[in-house]
Write a protein that holds these residues in place. Structure first.
Motif, short mmCIF file in Angstrom:
data_model
loop_
_atom_site.label_atom_id
_atom_site.label_comp_id
_atom_site.label_asym_id
_atom_site.label_seq_id
_atom_site.Cartn_x
_atom_site.Cartn_y
_atom_site.Cartn_z
N ARG A 46 -29.37 55.09 -41.26
CA ARG A 46 -30.63 55.00 -40.50
C ARG A 46 -31.81 55.41 -41.37
O ARG A 46 -32.86 54.75 -41.38
CB ARG A 46 -30.55 55.90 -39.26
N ALA A 47 -31.64 56.53 -42.10
CA ALA A 47 -32.72 56.99 -42.99
C ALA A 47 -33.02 55.94 -44.07
O ALA A 47 -34.19 55.69 -44.41
CB ALA A 47 -32.33 58.32 -43.63
N GLU A 48 -31.98 55.32 -44.59
CA GLU A 48 -32.13 54.29 -45.61
C GLU A 48 -32.92 53.10 -45.06
O GLU A 48 -33.85 52.59 -45.70
CB GLU A 48 -30.74 53.83 -46.06
N ASN A 49 -32.54 52.66 -43.86
CA ASN A 49 -33.22 51.52 -43.24
C ASN A 49 -34.68 51.80 -42.92
O ASN A 49 -35.51 50.89 -42.89
CB ASN A 49 -32.48 51.12 -41.96
N MET A 50 -34.99 53.08 -42.67
CA MET A 50 -36.36 53.45 -42.34
C MET A 50 -37.17 53.84 -43.59
O MET A 50 -38.33 54.25 -43.48
CB MET A 50 -36.37 54.62 -41.34
N GLY A 51 -36.51 53.76 -44.75
CA GLY A 51 -37.19 54.17 -45.98
C GLY A 51 -37.42 55.66 -46.07
O GLY A 51 -38.37 56.13 -46.70
#
Length: 861
Positions: free
Chosen positions: A121-126
């Motif tokens: 999730r953190a990756e997808n949100m940058g």
């Protein structure tokens, strides 16, 4: 027809398997059982029919006896009740094992609350870098406590573990063997366990579950989140109370604490030795094999040929492992480096201590200690305390303690409690020297009512000659009044020069414990939770003002009535005004075995805590900030609820009802834990001395679960009656915190069953009191369903609801038998010539059924 996927999986992997394996269980020819397995399902049917017709437990059992027993004598009926209890106890074990075996099928292990999903999730949100930074400082600490809420002896726990494995493998032959073994294995402990026995039992979970689970999670952080770099922060920590928790337990002595600390060190070294030995078969390379053999020898001697000596230091062990790792990377193509990293991660987590042994004592005991110390000081003309010390104001006493530089000779002290308390302070230093500082560096003060309680605790260490103790002093605020006063108490401490210096030496961090159990007992469900929330906000604010990093340690039990329930949702809902540097919680009794008893359940629930911290800080921080209006509504709700609960608690029939119509007093008779059921030795039941566990447990045994809902219905009804229902709906819609409270209360309501005790509405003494409880239950149920828009309780957790329903059906015969026995005791005690032997027999029935009822509920109430 649509069926919820989780419910479908539950029915396939739990309900269906239980029916199959239970049919094997009830046909097994146990000694002296005869036709019990045939009669038990018939008795269950009669119970269901009888309660539907509003029969009393006596009418139900009499009807069953008349229909299925051939003119049985009272002795034969009693024998059958005991046999029913034995069977149901084993059915509960079977159900536990089946649920544990199906954990992976029922729960989404890598679902939205896993660390893997959090990272994605953190990756997808940058925001991956933000998440990495967060976990460089954040920690989750689970603290194992030995509170008596599980009654399985060690032999039965072992069978559950083996049975779970056999069920997962669908090994029918092995399942039959284990069920037969279960039928012949006693469930009753002949003697109360000692605190050391409790420590040994819980160390099993450290060795066999948490050691591997924590290592696995840290391996993920290293390989996935930090791209191969070793995490610098521990992230996961474990605490331990058995052997260190002195509050109300006279059996925890200095020697017990010393033995437990030694056992923890031996246990972690055994775990390291097991890993080192397994890796020896792989690390057969030049420049590695000889180093590894030397490491194995030193750990082996430290475990098996030691009388307390350690033949290797922690720093030496780390140095060897890092040397081995570097050699493998540089010269052997990194072969097996992941396994070496896994061991290094474990050593970074557990050191030579495994779990931090917390010391806990009640402030009232400290008061007695200081009274005695003043007396000793006066008698021996020591320049420590003025004669009028106990009559001085709080600020004056603090000033006295801070000026003192003298130590006290323990040979002058004759009072046992005073001597033990000072010895425990000395022992902390000894444990740190043997096992490392983190082995024992926290002292918790129960019933903390003032800043003086904290300063006096710090002074105890200084009186033993430890001028700057490497110990965190942790005040525990529990009652509604103490929670209100917490901010001013901490302000006094933070502004105190000497205490501020102590905090600086401790890294500028202050841990504060908040107790849900006694808070709920004192103020009721809604007020306890809201008081803790507000206290955390105020304590966060005052700590930030004084540049102190505050950490909250929550005394959460298994059931919602003691702070349990949906842990992830609770911590993910706290918002930006509550400090989120760590999540620390107690886990106890059935919560340990049900939520952390296997590798998969432990990993799932630890990751839930970790992801809750990240969710609250990174993903939903501002979303969970309560508005002034929302806080106002919550305050009004909690005050209305508190008034209702206080009126109920102060009702003249409240204590008599618990004493004479519940199983409360039988908790103290059962060999279920080393600690007494109440703090004082007085025969008269004093509400303040009553421990939260038997209090909540007594309501749970009645299937009334009062601490999990009482006052909630009254508070909600007030808003409904005054045309303000939209305010409640808006709060429910916008506040995850409030929504979580309602969902947790639903669980308490779902586990209630008022037909069991409906006969009390005709009770000459308690009819009005019972009707009052029932009315509050009905209102609470009606209004939480209205608020959630549900047709039935826990509608959004169909698998959880199905599990509760099955457990309640299994345990229904026990509940009926217990109520029957309680009514018989009441009847016999009112006879002119009391048959004491018969009363004792029925009391034994109550106690035996109590075990099964609690074990079946797992997170009861």
């Amino acid at each position: 027809m649509y069926q919820n996927p989780k419910l479908k999986r539950f029915e396939e992997h739990v309900a269906a398997k239980y029916q199959i394996y239970n049919s094997i269980l009830i046909k097994l020819p146990f000694d002296n059982i005869g036709t019990t397995g045939i009669l038990l399902p018939l008795f269950t049917e009669v119970c269901e029919m009888g309660f539907a017709k509003e029969w009393t437990p006596k009418q139900i059992f009499d009807y069953f006896s008349e229909k299925y027993l051939d003119q049985a004598s009272e002795k034969e009926k009693i024998d059958l009740m005991f046999r029913f209890i034995q069977y149901v106890e084993r059915q509960i074990v079977l159900f536990d094992a089946i649920e544990d075996a199906a954990f992976n099928e029922i729960h989404d292990i890598n679902g939205q609350n896993s660390v893997m999903a959090t990272k994605e999730r953190a990756e997808n949100m940058g925001r991956l870098k933000e998440l990495q930074n967060f976990f460089e400082n954040f920690r989750a600490r689970t603290v194992l406590t030995a509170h008596p809420t599980q009654f399985y002896p060690g032999s039965v726990l072992g069978i559950i573990t083996d049975l779970e494995s056999a069920i997962r493998d669908n090994n029918l032959k092995r399942i039959q063997e284990l069920l037969a073994q279960l039928g012949k294995t006693p469930f009753i402990k002949k003697e109360k366990p000692t605190p050391f026995d409790e420590a040994v039992s819980l160390t099993w979970y450290l060795e066999n579950v948490f050691y591997e689970t924590a290592g696995n999670i840290m391996q993920f952080f290293q390989s996935d989140l930090y791209k191969g770099e070793m995490p610098k922060n521990k992230i996961i920590e474990f605490g331990f109370w058995p052997g260190g928790d002195r509050d109300g337990n006279p059996f925890v002595t200095t020697e017990i604490t010393r033995k437990v600390a030694g056992r923890l060190r031996t246990s972690i070294l055994k775990c390291y030795y097991r890993d080192i030995r397994n890796l020896k078969r792989k690390l057969t390379f030049t420049e590695v094999d000889e180093i590894w053999a030397g490491l194995e020898d030193k750990i082996y001697r430290s475990v098996y040929y030691s009388k307390g000596e350690i033949f290797i230091t922690l720093s030496e062990m780390k140095k060897i492992l890092n040397t081995v790792r570097d050699t493998i990377v540089k010269k052997h193509q990194s072969l097996y480096v992941e396994q070496v990293d896994n061991l290094i991660n474990k050593i970074n987590l557990f050191g030579f201590y495994f779990a931090t042994l917390d010391i806990r004592q009640n402030s009232q005991i400290h008061k007695e200690v200081y009274e005695n110390l003043v007396s000793v000081s006066i008698q021996n003309k020591l320049d420590i305390f003025p004669e009028n010390y106990m009559q001085l104001s709080e600020s004056e006493r603090i000033a006295v303690l801070q000026k003192n530089t003298e130590t006290i000779d323990l040979n002058l002290i004759e009072d046992e409690i005073t001597l033990n308390t000072l010895e425990s302070a000395i022992l902390v230093k000894e444990i740190q020297e043997n096992n490392g500082e983190e082995a024992c560096n926290r002292y918790i003060i129960s019933n903390n009512e003032s800043a003086l309680n904290v300063i006096e605790t710090l002074a105890l260490f200084q009186l033993t000659g430890w001028e700057n103790p490497s110990v965190d002093i942790i005040p525990l605020f529990e009652t509604v009044e103490d929670l209100k006063n917490a901010e001013s108490i901490m302000k006094t401490l933070y502004s105190n020069k000497k205490y501020a210096e102590h905090l600086q030496r401790r890294g500028g961090k202050q841990t504060i414990m908040l107790g849900f159990s006694d808070g709920t007992k004192d103020g009721g469900y809604l007020m306890a939770n809201w008081s803790i929330y507000k206290a955390k906000e105020m304590l966060t604010s005052i700590s930030r003002e004084y540049d102190v990093a505050v950490v909250f340690f929550d005394g959460r039990g298994g059931p919602p009535a003691r702070g349990g329930g949906k842990t992830h949702k609770f911590y993910a809902s706290l918002g930006p005004e509550i400090e989120n540097k760590e999540i620390q919680i107690t886990i106890q009794g059935q919560t340990i075995s049900s939520n952390f008893g296997t590798f998969h359940s432990s990993k799932f629930n630890i990751e839930n805590i970790l992801s809750a911290g990240a969710a609250n800080e990174i993903f939903f921080k501002e979303d969970n900030k309560l508005s002034k209006k929302e806080k106002s509504v919550l305050t009004e709700l909690s005050e209305l609820s508190y008034q209702s609960y206080s009126d109920f608690k102060n009702h003249p029939k409240f204590i008599p009802y618990l004493e004479r119509r519940s199983a409360l007093k039988y908790y103290s008779m059962a060999n279920i834990g080393s600690r007494p059921a109440k703090r004082s030795k007085s025969k008269k039941l004093d509400f303040k001395d009553l421990r939260a566990i038997p209090f909540v447990g007594a309501w749970s045994q009645l299937k009334q679960n009062v601490p999990g809902f009482y006052g909630l219905g009254t508070a909600l009804k007030n808003f409904e009656r005054n045309n303000r229902w939209n305010e409640i709906e808006n709060l429910y819609e916008n506040s995850l915190f409030f929504r979580t409270l309602i969902e947790n209360s639903m669980m308490s309501l779902a586990k209630s069953f008022f037909p069991l005790t409906s006969y009390m509405k005709d009770d000459e003494e308690f009819s009005d009191f019972w009707e009052m409880i029932c009315a509050e239950f009905e209102e609470s149920k009606r209004l939480v369903l209205k608020l959630a828009g549900f047709q039935s309780l826990m509608e959004n957790y169909p698998d959880g609801r199905a599990s509760i329903k099955m457990r309640e059906q299994i345990v229904l015969p026990l509940l009926t038998i217990q109520q029957y026995a309680l009514s018989k005791i009441n009847e016999l005690e009112h006879e002119p010539n009391v048959d004491e032997n018969l009363v004792k027999i029925y009391e034994k029935i109550v106690m035996r059924s109590l075990f099964g009822n609690i074990n079946a509920s797992r997170n009861s109430a």
